[in-house]
Enzyme design. Structure first.
Site, PDB file in Angstrom:
ATOM      1  N   HIS A 150      -2.987   5.704   4.676  1.00 35.26           N
ATOM      2  CA  HIS A 150      -3.479   5.941   6.042  1.00 35.26           C
ATOM      3  C   HIS A 150      -3.816   4.576   6.633  1.00 35.26           C
ATOM      4  CE1 HIS A 150      -7.036   7.705   8.607  1.00 35.26           C
ATOM      5  NE2 HIS A 150      -6.055   7.257   9.358  1.00 35.26           N
TER       6      HIS A 150
ATOM      7  N   MET B  45      -7.676  -0.387   6.057  1.00 31.69           N
ATOM      8  CA  MET B  45      -8.383  -0.723   7.310  1.00 31.69           C
ATOM      9  C   MET B  45      -8.380  -2.235   7.486  1.00 31.69           C
ATOM     10  SD  MET B  45     -11.714   1.730   7.043  1.00 31.69           S
ATOM     11  CE  MET B  45     -11.639   3.382   6.333  1.00 31.69           C
TER      12      MET B  45
END
Ligand SMILES: O=C(CO)[C@H](O)[C@H](O)COP(=O)(O)O
Ligand SMILES: [Fe+2]
Length: 227
Positions: free
Chosen positions: A69, A40
């Site tokens: 991810h 992130m």
């Protein structure tokens, strides 16, 4: 009908980052197939986690499939560093890549990683169809079942319509669900057709993580036998 293989991917976001290598090893001993790594950037989502240097450090300790991810605004910038670091899967968000996903998927594959596309709860499923049907396609679709950014949120069952549509259209696609999965929510996701299961707080917070991993796997395999 036999479906695509179940893959259980503990989200290392819920691990003790100060002991990442031993946490990863523990999860593999407990039966994990993949390790889910949440990257992130503090911009695409309001949280900042890890990047290529941490993936590189972990890679020195494990041969496991690192399912990355990317919750970042500029995924193209991450392809080269993550490939060098030893990432296995590279799943970017469709919301940021409308203009250049063909180039991105091509580069991910050239660098030897497996391309995947993720979508936020508010993003219509139709947006990923062209990426699955492309000449150089993504090989996994990640359906977010919480707003991306943080672990420990509540599963959104209404996202299962997306999973059902995908499974109907693409019987052999890896369909991953991420957010709020655990023993109380897995059955609905498994029967909708998800086969890759990310689970952070339910695994790391359990007295017996191996039991949770086993429950998740059995649910996916059981649903595939029934369909
Ligand atoms: O992508 C994520 C958050 O954006 C995480 O992978 C996800 O939230 C896993 O954590 P939990 O199972 O605790 O919900
Ligand atoms: Fe994730």
């Amino acid at each position: 009908m036999e479906g695509v293989k179940a893959k259980i991917a503990p989200s290392m976001l819920s691990s003790d980052f100060a002991n990442l290598a031993s946490e990863a090893e523990r999860m593999l001993q407990f039966g994990a197939d993949w390790l889910h790594m949440d990257i992130m950037d503090g911009h695409f989502v309001p949280n900042l986690t890890i990047g290529a240097p941490v993936i590189q450090s972990l890679r020195k300790h494990t041969k496991a499939y690192l399912d990355c991810h990317l919750m970042v605004t500029n995924p193209l910038d991450y392809v080269e560093p993550l490939a060098k670091a030893g990432a296995s899967g590279f799943t970017f968000h469709v919301e940021v890549s409308q203009e250049y996903w063909q180039e991105l998927v091509q580069k991910i594959k050239e660098k030897g990683m497996r391309p995947g596309v993720a979508l936020r709860p508010g993003t219509p499923i139709e947006q990923v169809f062209p990426l699955v049907e492309a000449e150089v396609p993504v090989e996994l679709v990640l359906v977010m079942t919480v707003e991306p950014g943080f672990g420990g949120q509540k599963f959104m069952p209404e996202m299962m319509d997306k999973v059902r549509v995908l499974r109907e259209k693409y019987p052999s696609l890896d369909i991953e669900v991420d957010g709020g999965l655990g023993p109380t929510t897995i059955d609905v996701a498994a029967s909708a057709g998800a086969n890759c299961i990310v689970a952070g707080s339910s695994v790391f917070g359990a007295p017996s993580p191996q039991d949770v991993i086993s429950i998740l796997r059995k649910s996916v395999e059981g649903a595939q036998c029934k369909s």
